[in-house]
Design a protein around this motif. Structure first.
Motif, PDB file in Angstrom:
ATOM      1  N   CYS A 260       0.826  -1.212   0.000  1.00  0.00           N
ATOM      2  CA  CYS A 260       0.000   0.000   0.000  1.00  0.00           C
ATOM      3  C   CYS A 260       0.857   1.257   0.000  1.00  0.00           C
ATOM      4  CB  CYS A 260      -0.926   0.004   1.213  1.00  0.00           C
ATOM      5  SG  CYS A 260      -2.203  -1.285   1.186  1.00  0.00           S
ATOM      6  N   SER A 261       2.019   1.218   0.665  1.00  0.00           N
ATOM      7  CA  SER A 261       2.880   2.400   0.722  1.00  0.00           C
ATOM      8  C   SER A 261       3.473   2.746  -0.635  1.00  0.00           C
ATOM      9  CB  SER A 261       4.003   2.182   1.737  1.00  0.00           C
ATOM     10  OG  SER A 261       4.957   1.234   1.266  1.00  0.00           O
ATOM     11  N   LEU A 262       3.506   1.788  -1.553  1.00  0.00           N
ATOM     12  CA  LEU A 262       4.041   2.030  -2.900  1.00  0.00           C
ATOM     13  C   LEU A 262       3.022   2.676  -3.822  1.00  0.00           C
ATOM     14  CD1 LEU A 262       6.043  -1.289  -3.511  1.00  0.00           C
ATOM     15  CD2 LEU A 262       6.885   0.898  -2.635  1.00  0.00           C
ATOM     16  N   GLY A 263       1.803   2.850  -3.338  1.00  0.00           N
ATOM     17  CA  GLY A 263       0.768   3.474  -4.145  1.00  0.00           C
ATOM     18  C   GLY A 263       0.222   2.536  -5.205  1.00  0.00           C
TER      19      GLY A 263
ATOM     20  N   GLY B 271       8.287   7.628   3.932  1.00  0.00           N
ATOM     21  CA  GLY B 271       9.608   7.065   3.699  1.00  0.00           C
ATOM     22  C   GLY B 271       9.818   6.660   2.258  1.00  0.00           C
ATOM     23  N   VAL B 272       8.794   6.068   1.660  1.00  0.00           N
ATOM     24  CA  VAL B 272       8.873   5.694   0.245  1.00  0.00           C
ATOM     25  C   VAL B 272       8.974   6.946  -0.618  1.00  0.00           C
ATOM     26  CG1 VAL B 272       7.581   4.667  -1.671  1.00  0.00           C
ATOM     27  CG2 VAL B 272       7.673   3.510   0.545  1.00  0.00           C
ATOM     28  N   GLN B 273       8.163   7.959  -0.316  1.00  0.00           N
ATOM     29  CA  GLN B 273       8.193   9.193  -1.097  1.00  0.00           C
ATOM     30  C   GLN B 273       9.556   9.867  -1.017  1.00  0.00           C
ATOM     31  OE1 GLN B 273       4.920  11.607   0.302  1.00  0.00           O
ATOM     32  NE2 GLN B 273       3.437   9.948   0.053  1.00  0.00           N
ATOM     33  N   ALA B 274      10.170   9.873   0.162  1.00  0.00           N
ATOM     34  CA  ALA B 274      11.492  10.484   0.301  1.00  0.00           C
ATOM     35  C   ALA B 274      12.548   9.693  -0.463  1.00  0.00           C
ATOM     36  CB  ALA B 274      11.860  10.577   1.779  1.00  0.00           C
ATOM     37  N   ALA B 275      12.456   8.360  -0.395  1.00  0.00           N
ATOM     38  CA  ALA B 275      13.434   7.528  -1.090  1.00  0.00           C
ATOM     39  C   ALA B 275      13.327   7.687  -2.606  1.00  0.00           C
ATOM     40  CB  ALA B 275      13.242   6.065  -0.707  1.00  0.00           C
TER      41      ALA B 275
ATOM     42  N   PRO C  44      12.932   0.319   0.810  1.00  0.00           N
ATOM     43  CA  PRO C  44      12.663   1.153   1.983  1.00  0.00           C
ATOM     44  C   PRO C  44      11.907   0.477   3.117  1.00  0.00           C
ATOM     45  CG  PRO C  44      10.971   1.522   0.335  1.00  0.00           C
ATOM     46  CD  PRO C  44      11.874   0.434  -0.218  1.00  0.00           C
ATOM     47  N   LEU C  45      11.628  -0.829   3.030  1.00  0.00           N
ATOM     48  CA  LEU C  45      10.679  -1.402   3.978  1.00  0.00           C
ATOM     49  C   LEU C  45      11.196  -1.421   5.412  1.00  0.00           C
ATOM     50  CD1 LEU C  45       8.079  -2.705   4.787  1.00  0.00           C
ATOM     51  CD2 LEU C  45       8.916  -4.909   3.931  1.00  0.00           C
ATOM     52  N   TRP C  46      12.471  -1.752   5.640  1.00  0.00           N
ATOM     53  CA  TRP C  46      12.946  -1.847   7.021  1.00  0.00           C
ATOM     54  C   TRP C  46      12.741  -0.535   7.794  1.00  0.00           C
ATOM     55  CZ3 TRP C  46      14.404  -5.642  10.350  1.00  0.00           C
ATOM     56  CH2 TRP C  46      15.038  -5.248  11.525  1.00  0.00           C
ATOM     57  N   PRO C  47      13.268   0.610   7.310  1.00  0.00           N
ATOM     58  CA  PRO C  47      13.023   1.843   8.062  1.00  0.00           C
ATOM     59  C   PRO C  47      11.551   2.223   8.115  1.00  0.00           C
ATOM     60  CG  PRO C  47      14.101   2.325   5.975  1.00  0.00           C
ATOM     61  CD  PRO C  47      14.136   0.849   6.146  1.00  0.00           C
TER      62      PRO C  47
ATOM     63  N   THR D 170       9.110  -4.067  -9.042  1.00  0.00           N
ATOM     64  CA  THR D 170       8.254  -2.901  -8.824  1.00  0.00           C
ATOM     65  C   THR D 170       9.048  -1.756  -8.218  1.00  0.00           C
ATOM     66  OG1 THR D 170       6.304  -4.305  -8.512  1.00  0.00           O
ATOM     67  CG2 THR D 170       6.188  -2.062  -7.643  1.00  0.00           C
ATOM     68  N   TRP D 171       9.853  -2.058  -7.210  1.00  0.00           N
ATOM     69  CA  TRP D 171      10.653  -1.020  -6.572  1.00  0.00           C
ATOM     70  C   TRP D 171      11.697  -0.460  -7.530  1.00  0.00           C
ATOM     71  CZ3 TRP D 171      10.610   2.588  -3.301  1.00  0.00           C
ATOM     72  CH2 TRP D 171      11.798   3.207  -2.892  1.00  0.00           C
ATOM     73  N   ARG D 172      12.385  -1.327  -8.266  1.00  0.00           N
ATOM     74  CA  ARG D 172      13.399  -0.845  -9.203  1.00  0.00           C
ATOM     75  C   ARG D 172      12.764   0.020 -10.303  1.00  0.00           C
ATOM     76  NH1 ARG D 172      18.599  -3.010  -9.393  1.00  0.00           N
ATOM     77  NH2 ARG D 172      19.218  -3.486  -7.234  1.00  0.00           N
ATOM     78  N   TRP D 173      11.562  -0.342 -10.734  1.00  0.00           N
ATOM     79  CA  TRP D 173      10.865   0.478 -11.732  1.00  0.00           C
ATOM     80  C   TRP D 173      10.543   1.859 -11.168  1.00  0.00           C
ATOM     81  CZ3 TRP D 173       5.827   2.505 -11.686  1.00  0.00           C
ATOM     82  CH2 TRP D 173       5.439   3.118 -12.874  1.00  0.00           C
ATOM     83  N   LEU D 174      10.098   1.905  -9.923  1.00  0.00           N
ATOM     84  CA  LEU D 174       9.815   3.189  -9.288  1.00  0.00           C
ATOM     85  C   LEU D 174      11.090   4.022  -9.159  1.00  0.00           C
ATOM     86  CD1 LEU D 174       7.335   2.087  -6.464  1.00  0.00           C
ATOM     87  CD2 LEU D 174       6.813   3.571  -8.417  1.00  0.00           C
ATOM     88  N   VAL D 175      12.188   3.386  -8.767  1.00  0.00           N
ATOM     89  CA  VAL D 175      13.466   4.091  -8.641  1.00  0.00           C
ATOM     90  C   VAL D 175      13.885   4.681  -9.980  1.00  0.00           C
ATOM     91  CG1 VAL D 175      15.947   3.732  -8.254  1.00  0.00           C
ATOM     92  CG2 VAL D 175      14.286   2.814  -6.629  1.00  0.00           C
ATOM     93  N   HIS D 176      13.784   3.875 -11.035  1.00  0.00           N
ATOM     94  CA  HIS D 176      14.192   4.335 -12.375  1.00  0.00           C
ATOM     95  C   HIS D 176      13.274   5.441 -12.884  1.00  0.00           C
ATOM     96  CE1 HIS D 176      15.785   4.132 -16.452  1.00  0.00           C
ATOM     97  NE2 HIS D 176      14.548   4.035 -16.899  1.00  0.00           N
ATOM     98  N   SER D 177      11.977   5.268 -12.706  1.00  0.00           N
ATOM     99  CA  SER D 177      11.021   6.241 -13.238  1.00  0.00           C
ATOM    100  C   SER D 177      11.093   7.580 -12.516  1.00  0.00           C
ATOM    101  CB  SER D 177       9.598   5.680 -13.166  1.00  0.00           C
ATOM    102  OG  SER D 177       9.213   5.437 -11.824  1.00  0.00           O
ATOM    103  N   HIS D 178      11.602   7.586 -11.279  1.00  0.00           N
ATOM    104  CA  HIS D 178      11.720   8.844 -10.539  1.00  0.00           C
ATOM    105  C   HIS D 178      13.125   9.444 -10.657  1.00  0.00           C
ATOM    106  CE1 HIS D 178       7.967   7.461  -8.698  1.00  0.00           C
ATOM    107  NE2 HIS D 178       7.797   8.684  -8.256  1.00  0.00           N
ATOM    108  N   GLY D 179      13.989   8.822 -11.424  1.00  0.00           N
ATOM    109  CA  GLY D 179      15.311   9.388 -11.659  1.00  0.00           C
ATOM    110  C   GLY D 179      16.260   9.292 -10.481  1.00  0.00           C
TER     111      GLY D 179
END
Length: 401
Positions: free
Chosen positions: A46-49, A114-118, A132-135, A274-283
């Motif tokens: 859910c935190s990943l939107g 935390g996800v938004q900041a990362a 980002p899940l641990w923090p 999913t996480w790597r795609w979000l990282v790439h798409s947000h630069g």
């Protein structure tokens, strides 16, 4: 007390999810510490939107494919040892704790902060691009309360939750003092048990996954294995390696006809993708865990470093020497064979990651700040493999939710 209340709330929510999806019974769900992971896995998705919808759908699909699992009871002696983990200063004591706990503060700004900041390159969250899940989970258990002592206790409770989950998948049929002697033979482990680093937790959860896969009588992995796969992929990139190694070992020993055993690993891959795609798409730049061309000429140096660190008696005692002896000793015990394959795969994944990773990661390894922590990720699998190699076998529990 806030962190304890936070864990209790996640445990109740996870128990409800577990009961609704597996029909294990409220008694089983409430008694089992691992129930909390159901809520944490759902909260991470859910935190990943919108991107997390695929993870939720994957979990829903595995509800129809999941098998059964009865958690083993955790003896009183273990709960007593768990108290040693909490007997620590409620402040960071190791340098990396400041990094993990610093990121946990984001959740005091709201769920998913935390996800938004990362994913915001302007925030310069370090290490860049890390899952980002641990923090985030530390922040959730802290119920958004921005206090260092609360966050340290929340992180320590997560470490204990990982240990309890691993113990729930095992039935150690040896004298407890002997088991404790094996587990206590590596001083480095007990130092990390009283820290908030993530290396020991992912090793413990990886052990839990292989335990769940080993005892599937109908070839269908329990839904808990799927929840742990999501959590491991969300904790750290090495968590994905734990799930893949556990899956590969189980399939090699039990046979590839039990293809459903690979479903949690596929869900872990989906979570990481999913996480790597979000990282790439947000630069967001990805440095430390980016893979390139392997530096094969560094193999002799890596072997030298591994031998140097693993043979340090002040850090590991003689644990890795005993482990190597167990690995090289033939065994017909399925548990030993599976754990042996998993350990070898984890070691191979570690070697490949170091050879193909960026140069500064190899510099960290040469400076002595990395290899022992990577070995720590292999320790839970190796420890149970050593215990399983003793005359009385180690069995894995096999029914329930």
């Amino acid at each position: 007390m806030i962190a304890i209340l936070g864990l209790a709330l996640f445990h109740l929510a996870g128990s409800a999810i577990r009961q609704l999806t597996t029909r294990c019974g409220w008694g089983v769900a409430l008694r089992s510490p691992s129930s909390a992971w159901f809520a944490i896995a759902v909260a991470y998705a859910c935190s990943l939107g919108v991107a997390g919808v695929g993870i939720l759908l994957g979990l829903a699909l595995l509800v129809t494919q999941g098998g059964s699992f009865t958690p083993a009871r955790i003896g009183r002696v273990w709960w007593g040892l768990f108290g040693l983990v909490l007997a620590r200063p409620l402040v960071p004591t190791w340098w990396d704790e400041f990094v993990w706990l610093g990121k946990a503060r984001f959740e005091s700004l709201g769920f998913g902060a935390g996800v938004q900041a990362a994913l915001d390159p302007a925030q310069h969250v370090i290490p860049a691009g890390y899952p980002p899940l641990w923090p985030s989970a530390v922040g959730w258990l802290s119920l958004g309360h921005d206090a260092l002592s609360t966050q340290v206790l929340a992180a320590s409770l997560l470490v204990l939750l990982c240990a309890a989950t691993a113990l729930e998948t095992l039935s150690l049929s040896r004298p407890r003092l002997l088991v404790i002697a094996v587990l206590a033979s590596a001083p480095f482990v007990w130092l990390h048990a009283r820290s908030t680093y993530v290396d020991l937790p992912i090793g413990l959860l990886g052990l839990a996954v292989v335990g769940l896969l080993l005892r599937t009588t109908d070839g269908r992995p329990p839904l808990l294995a799927a929840a742990l796969a999501v959590v491991l992929a969300g904790f750290k990139d090495e968590g994905l390696a734990q799930v893949i190694a556990a899956t590969g070992a189980a399939l090699l020993v039990q046979g590839f006809r039990k293809w459903r055993l690979a479903l949690p690993a596929l869900l872990a891959l989906l979570t990481m993708a999913t996480w790597r795609w979000l990282v790439h798409s947000h630069g967001v730049p990805l440095f430390d865990h980016a893979l390139g061309v392997p530096q094969w000429n560094w193999i002799p140096r890596l072997v030298e470093l591994l031998a140097f660190h693993a043979s340090d008696v002040f850090t590991w005692g003689v644990f890795w020497a005993v482990t190597l002896a167990v690995v090289l000793t033939p065994s017909k015990d399925p548990a030993v064979r599976t754990l042996r394959v998993m350990w070898v795969l984890l070691l191979l994944f570690t070697v490949v990651a170091l050879l193909a990773g960026p140069e500064r990661v190899r510099v960290f390894a040469e400076n002595g700040t990395l290899l022992n922590r990577l070995l720590l990720q292999l320790w839970p699998c190796a420890a149970v493999m050593v215990i399983a190699g003793l005359p009385a076998p180690v069995s894995f529990t096999g029914r329930g939710a």
